[in-house]
Design a protein around this motif. Structure first.
Motif, PDB file in Angstrom:
ATOM      1  N   GLY A 226      46.574  53.414  55.403  1.00 21.87           N
ATOM      2  CA  GLY A 226      47.272  54.472  54.679  1.00 21.87           C
ATOM      3  C   GLY A 226      46.502  54.964  53.472  1.00 21.87           C
ATOM      4  O   GLY A 226      46.596  56.139  53.096  1.00 21.87           O
ATOM      5  N   VAL A 227      45.721  54.077  52.877  1.00 19.81           N
ATOM      6  CA  VAL A 227      44.961  54.466  51.682  1.00 19.81           C
ATOM      7  C   VAL A 227      43.876  55.483  52.008  1.00 19.81           C
ATOM      8  O   VAL A 227      43.828  56.557  51.391  1.00 19.81           O
ATOM      9  CB  VAL A 227      44.380  53.217  50.990  1.00 19.81           C
ATOM     10  CG1 VAL A 227      43.451  53.623  49.854  1.00 19.81           C
ATOM     11  CG2 VAL A 227      45.505  52.335  50.479  1.00 19.81           C
ATOM     12  N   PRO A 228      42.960  55.223  52.968  1.00 18.07           N
ATOM     13  CA  PRO A 228      41.967  56.251  53.278  1.00 18.07           C
ATOM     14  C   PRO A 228      42.591  57.528  53.838  1.00 18.07           C
ATOM     15  O   PRO A 228      42.069  58.620  53.603  1.00 18.07           O
ATOM     16  CB  PRO A 228      41.057  55.590  54.321  1.00 18.07           C
ATOM     17  CG  PRO A 228      41.789  54.414  54.827  1.00 18.07           C
ATOM     18  CD  PRO A 228      42.683  53.974  53.700  1.00 18.07           C
ATOM     19  N   LEU A 229      43.708  57.397  54.557  1.00 14.91           N
ATOM     20  CA  LEU A 229      44.357  58.606  55.068  1.00 14.91           C
ATOM     21  C   LEU A 229      44.850  59.494  53.934  1.00 14.91           C
ATOM     22  O   LEU A 229      44.649  60.716  53.951  1.00 14.91           O
ATOM     23  CB  LEU A 229      45.518  58.234  55.996  1.00 14.91           C
ATOM     24  CG  LEU A 229      45.140  57.694  57.378  1.00 14.91           C
ATOM     25  CD1 LEU A 229      46.383  57.304  58.155  1.00 14.91           C
ATOM     26  CD2 LEU A 229      44.320  58.720  58.156  1.00 14.91           C
ATOM     27  N   VAL A 230      45.491  58.900  52.932  1.00 13.94           N
ATOM     28  CA  VAL A 230      45.979  59.714  51.822  1.00 13.94           C
ATOM     29  C   VAL A 230      44.823  60.170  50.939  1.00 13.94           C
ATOM     30  O   VAL A 230      44.883  61.242  50.316  1.00 13.94           O
ATOM     31  CB  VAL A 230      47.036  58.937  50.992  1.00 13.94           C
ATOM     32  CG1 VAL A 230      46.408  57.850  50.138  1.00 13.94           C
ATOM     33  CG2 VAL A 230      47.843  59.899  50.122  1.00 13.94           C
ATOM     34  N   LEU A 231      43.740  59.389  50.907  1.00  8.21           N
ATOM     35  CA  LEU A 231      42.581  59.788  50.111  1.00  8.21           C
ATOM     36  C   LEU A 231      41.793  60.922  50.759  1.00  8.21           C
ATOM     37  O   LEU A 231      41.051  61.628  50.069  1.00  8.21           O
ATOM     38  CB  LEU A 231      41.660  58.589  49.893  1.00  8.21           C
ATOM     39  CG  LEU A 231      42.090  57.587  48.821  1.00  8.21           C
ATOM     40  CD1 LEU A 231      41.147  56.406  48.802  1.00  8.21           C
ATOM     41  CD2 LEU A 231      42.147  58.242  47.454  1.00  8.21           C
TER      42      LEU A 231
ATOM     43  N   VAL B 158      46.786  65.787  43.307  1.00 14.64           N
ATOM     44  CA  VAL B 158      48.011  64.988  43.253  1.00 14.64           C
ATOM     45  C   VAL B 158      49.101  65.599  44.131  1.00 14.64           C
ATOM     46  O   VAL B 158      49.809  64.889  44.860  1.00 14.64           O
ATOM     47  CB  VAL B 158      48.486  64.846  41.791  1.00 14.64           C
ATOM     48  CG1 VAL B 158      49.884  64.234  41.731  1.00 14.64           C
ATOM     49  CG2 VAL B 158      47.507  63.988  41.000  1.00 14.64           C
ATOM     50  N   ALA B 159      49.252  66.920  44.105  1.00 16.36           N
ATOM     51  CA  ALA B 159      50.282  67.582  44.915  1.00 16.36           C
ATOM     52  C   ALA B 159      50.047  67.357  46.405  1.00 16.36           C
ATOM     53  O   ALA B 159      50.996  67.149  47.172  1.00 16.36           O
ATOM     54  CB  ALA B 159      50.309  69.077  44.605  1.00 16.36           C
ATOM     55  N   SER B 160      48.789  67.366  46.842  1.00 18.42           N
ATOM     56  CA  SER B 160      48.491  67.168  48.261  1.00 18.42           C
ATOM     57  C   SER B 160      48.895  65.772  48.726  1.00 18.42           C
ATOM     58  O   SER B 160      49.369  65.597  49.850  1.00 18.42           O
ATOM     59  CB  SER B 160      46.997  67.399  48.521  1.00 18.42           C
ATOM     60  OG  SER B 160      46.210  66.396  47.881  1.00 18.42           O
ATOM     61  N   MET B 161      48.729  64.781  47.863  1.00 17.17           N
ATOM     62  CA  MET B 161      49.153  63.429  48.216  1.00 17.17           C
ATOM     63  C   MET B 161      50.669  63.337  48.303  1.00 17.17           C
ATOM     64  O   MET B 161      51.220  62.611  49.139  1.00 17.17           O
ATOM     65  CB  MET B 161      48.579  62.424  47.217  1.00 17.17           C
ATOM     66  CG  MET B 161      47.072  62.256  47.335  1.00 17.17           C
ATOM     67  SD  MET B 161      46.375  60.962  46.281  1.00 17.17           S
ATOM     68  CE  MET B 161      46.405  61.797  44.700  1.00 17.17           C
ATOM     69  N   GLY B 162      51.357  64.078  47.446  1.00 17.33           N
ATOM     70  CA  GLY B 162      52.814  64.109  47.536  1.00 17.33           C
ATOM     71  C   GLY B 162      53.298  64.693  48.849  1.00 17.33           C
ATOM     72  O   GLY B 162      54.224  64.161  49.481  1.00 17.33           O
ATOM     73  N   TRP B 163      52.672  65.776  49.297  1.00 18.32           N
ATOM     74  CA  TRP B 163      53.021  66.364  50.592  1.00 18.32           C
ATOM     75  C   TRP B 163      52.781  65.364  51.724  1.00 18.32           C
ATOM     76  O   TRP B 163      53.590  65.274  52.670  1.00 18.32           O
ATOM     77  CB  TRP B 163      52.176  67.619  50.833  1.00 18.32           C
ATOM     78  CG  TRP B 163      52.774  68.863  50.261  1.00 18.32           C
ATOM     79  CD1 TRP B 163      52.356  69.546  49.152  1.00 18.32           C
ATOM     80  CD2 TRP B 163      53.916  69.562  50.760  1.00 18.32           C
ATOM     81  NE1 TRP B 163      53.169  70.642  48.933  1.00 18.32           N
ATOM     82  CE2 TRP B 163      54.140  70.679  49.899  1.00 18.32           C
ATOM     83  CE3 TRP B 163      54.782  69.363  51.825  1.00 18.32           C
ATOM     84  CZ2 TRP B 163      55.170  71.578  50.090  1.00 18.32           C
ATOM     85  CZ3 TRP B 163      55.820  70.265  52.023  1.00 18.32           C
ATOM     86  CH2 TRP B 163      56.008  71.350  51.164  1.00 18.32           C
ATOM     87  N   PHE B 164      51.696  64.635  51.654  1.00 20.87           N
ATOM     88  CA  PHE B 164      51.374  63.646  52.686  1.00 20.87           C
ATOM     89  C   PHE B 164      52.503  62.625  52.821  1.00 20.87           C
ATOM     90  O   PHE B 164      52.942  62.296  53.924  1.00 20.87           O
ATOM     91  CB  PHE B 164      50.050  62.951  52.313  1.00 20.87           C
ATOM     92  CG  PHE B 164      49.599  61.915  53.306  1.00 20.87           C
ATOM     93  CD1 PHE B 164      48.786  62.263  54.382  1.00 20.87           C
ATOM     94  CD2 PHE B 164      49.961  60.580  53.169  1.00 20.87           C
ATOM     95  CE1 PHE B 164      48.354  61.304  55.292  1.00 20.87           C
ATOM     96  CE2 PHE B 164      49.540  59.619  54.064  1.00 20.87           C
ATOM     97  CZ  PHE B 164      48.733  59.985  55.139  1.00 20.87           C
TER      98      PHE B 164
ATOM     99  N   VAL C 193      55.711  62.866  51.740  1.00 24.73           N
ATOM    100  CA  VAL C 193      56.988  63.491  52.109  1.00 24.73           C
ATOM    101  C   VAL C 193      57.065  63.774  53.609  1.00 24.73           C
ATOM    102  O   VAL C 193      58.121  63.605  54.240  1.00 24.73           O
ATOM    103  CB  VAL C 193      57.181  64.789  51.295  1.00 24.73           C
ATOM    104  CG1 VAL C 193      58.301  65.634  51.872  1.00 24.73           C
ATOM    105  CG2 VAL C 193      57.463  64.456  49.830  1.00 24.73           C
ATOM    106  N   LEU C 194      55.961  64.187  54.219  1.00 21.89           N
ATOM    107  CA  LEU C 194      55.963  64.523  55.643  1.00 21.89           C
ATOM    108  C   LEU C 194      55.851  63.295  56.543  1.00 21.89           C
ATOM    109  O   LEU C 194      56.453  63.243  57.622  1.00 21.89           O
ATOM    110  CB  LEU C 194      54.805  65.484  55.946  1.00 21.89           C
ATOM    111  CG  LEU C 194      54.906  66.872  55.293  1.00 21.89           C
ATOM    112  CD1 LEU C 194      53.648  67.685  55.575  1.00 21.89           C
ATOM    113  CD2 LEU C 194      56.143  67.619  55.784  1.00 21.89           C
ATOM    114  N   LEU C 195      55.079  62.290  56.121  1.00 25.16           N
ATOM    115  CA  LEU C 195      54.803  61.149  56.996  1.00 25.16           C
ATOM    116  C   LEU C 195      55.912  60.100  57.000  1.00 25.16           C
ATOM    117  O   LEU C 195      56.193  59.500  58.038  1.00 25.16           O
ATOM    118  CB  LEU C 195      53.481  60.493  56.579  1.00 25.16           C
ATOM    119  CG  LEU C 195      53.043  59.274  57.411  1.00 25.16           C
ATOM    120  CD1 LEU C 195      52.808  59.659  58.873  1.00 25.16           C
ATOM    121  CD2 LEU C 195      51.791  58.652  56.821  1.00 25.16           C
ATOM    122  N   LEU C 196      56.539  59.877  55.860  1.00 27.12           N
ATOM    123  CA  LEU C 196      57.503  58.778  55.747  1.00 27.12           C
ATOM    124  C   LEU C 196      58.624  58.829  56.783  1.00 27.12           C
ATOM    125  O   LEU C 196      58.886  57.825  57.458  1.00 27.12           O
ATOM    126  CB  LEU C 196      58.076  58.744  54.325  1.00 27.12           C
ATOM    127  CG  LEU C 196      59.115  57.660  54.046  1.00 27.12           C
ATOM    128  CD1 LEU C 196      58.510  56.276  54.213  1.00 27.12           C
ATOM    129  CD2 LEU C 196      59.683  57.821  52.638  1.00 27.12           C
TER     130      LEU C 196
END
Length: 456
Positions: A155-160, A179-185, A187-190
């Motif tokens: 999950g770390v390299p995917l969000v990075l 930072v916003a792009s990581m938030g979208w990641f 919100v959509l994946l969980l």
């Protein structure tokens, strides 16, 4: 109880939520403090204090969630309903924290962080407790936790990848977009990951547990000799990891001179962690979990000084160093979580209660406390030595001070971990005997339950 080995695809479905868990955890340590201290204008001391206080909130929520998860099952089982309930809370709070509208106030940050941590606690503790309850076998528990940890590291390299891509294309307002792009990641994946988890993986049927008084429930925890050793080691590992995470961007940018590819190279750190997990598991099967932790601790005392040999601007040497630094990423978390299942067996034998979530709440609490204290201490230290997060604004002595802190923290913490864990009292033989006695008692309880009432 049956300890049937789960297939790899079911373990993959089970481990899926670990990806958004990691995707949430890494930015909190690496990106959010700098983001709120810099572009959001709150400053080092304010942000360091807020993140420390937010983590200290877990002193209340982690044990509380552990008790609640253990005591209130549903028709779905003991854990799945809590995982589902965490999703809407996390989605809303992640959006507010990762996609804020400037300017923000300290109250805004600390308020949304508090609720974010509640949802995060609900998800992580229930998921870890469920992982521990999937098997009672000493080595199979390590395999399950290895799967979960591998997905968490994935999950770390995917969000990075998201901020790394943004860095490469040179987006306007880089830090805000990153930072916003990581938030979208997140919100959509969980919701997707949790949906696959609860659909494909059933919980093991739990036996009814007899009522127990508060005093009777509390005393065995204090008598559980391996517990304080494991919690102390986890605190130190959490402190070291959070300290390195909070300083990494500064170290990579201002000391190593690779700021333009810092997020991309951090991928290698976590891919290194994933690659080392199978080797670590095989070693633990041979010499035991706690001895493997000791070996990893010694490695992480000896290796960090290599950082001083990285030439300025040399991406290749920095990449190689990061791969080997990643060895400790998956080692301690995988083995600590497997060992905690063994520690919880002692409590189950003494109390007749399966309080897995409570024990994992204690484990996550120590790691979070380590992380909370680390961020506060590191940011205060950086302010003390006069470090400024701007290129060309720091003296050579200040940058050397940054590097010394960056190297000294993992060395000291891992030396203490090795000392603490060298005499850990639960190995393969001890755990196997404990499980045998628990299984015998389980069979006796089943026979008593199923015996016709007219028989003695």
């Amino acid at each position: 109880m049956s300890d049937k080995r789960l297939s790899s695809w079911r373990l993959a479905a089970f481990s899926g939520p670990a990806i958004p868990i990691a995707a949430l955890g890494l930015p909190i340590g690496v990106y959010l403090p700098q983001f709120y201290a810099g572009p959001m204008g709150l400053g080092f001391v304010t942000v360091g204090t807020i993140f420390m206080l937010a983590r200290l909130w877990d002193v209340v929520t982690d044990p509380m969630m552990g008790v609640i998860s253990d005591k209130f099952p549903s028709r779905w089982g003991r854990r799945r309903h809590w995982i589902v309930l965490s999703v809407p809370m996390l989605v809303i709070c992640a959006w507010m924290v990762f996609v804020p509208s400037a300017p923000v106030t300290p109250g805004y940050l600390i308020g949304w962080l508090f609720f974010l941590y509640i949802g995060w606690t609900m998800l992580t503790i229930s998921h870890m407790a469920w992982a521990a309850e999937l098997s009672g076998d000493y080595n199979e528990r390590s395999r399950i936790q290895g799967f979960r940890e591998a997905f968490q590291l994935l999950g770390v390299p995917l969000v990075l990848l998201v901020p790394a891509i943004i860095e490469r294309i040179g987006a306007e307002n880089m830090e805000t977009a990153r930072v916003a792009s990581m938030g979208w990641f997140i919100v959509l994946l969980l919701p997707v990951a949790v949906g696959l988890n609860i659909f494909f993986v059933p919980e093991r049927k739990a036996t009814p547990q007899p009522p127990i008084s508060f005093a009777a429930a509390l005393k065995p925890i204090f008598r559980n000799a391996p517990l304080p050793r494991l919690l102390a080691a986890d605190f130190l590992s959490g402190f070291a990891g959070a300290a390195l995470a909070s300083m990494y961007i500064y170290e990579a940018s201002y000391v190593w001179g690779i700021g333009s590819v810092a997020s991309f190279l951090l991928l290698l750190y976590f891919f290194g962690g994933i690659a080392f997990i199978p080797m670590v598991l095989k070693l633990s099967y041979r010499i035991g979990k706690h001895r493997t932790v000791v070996a990893a601790g010694i490695f992480n005392v000896l290796f960090p000084p290599v950082i001083f040999l990285i030439p300025y601007g040399n991406v290749y040497v920095a990449s190689l160093v990061l791969v080997f630094l990643g060895m400790n990423v998956g080692t301690t978390t995988t083995l600590y979580r497997s060992m905690m299942a063994d520690v919880a067996d002692i409590d189950e034998f003494e109390t007749g209660q399966r309080r897995t979530a409570l024990f994992y709440a204690l484990l996550t609490l120590t790691q979070k406390l380590g992380g909370a204290v680390a961020v506060g201490v590191v940011f205060w230290t950086l302010a003390l030595i006069g470090f400024v997060p701007k290129q060309g604004e720091n003296t050579e002595a200040t940058l050397m001070g940054l590097s010394l802190v960056f190297v000294a923290v993992p060395m000291i913490c891992n030396a203490l971990v090795a000392l603490i864990m060298v005499k850990f009292p639960i190995g393969l033989k001890e755990q196997a005997e404990l499980r045998r006695r628990l299984d015998e008692r389980f069979v006796e309880e089943v026979e008593l339950t199923e015996r016709p009432p007219n028989l003695p």
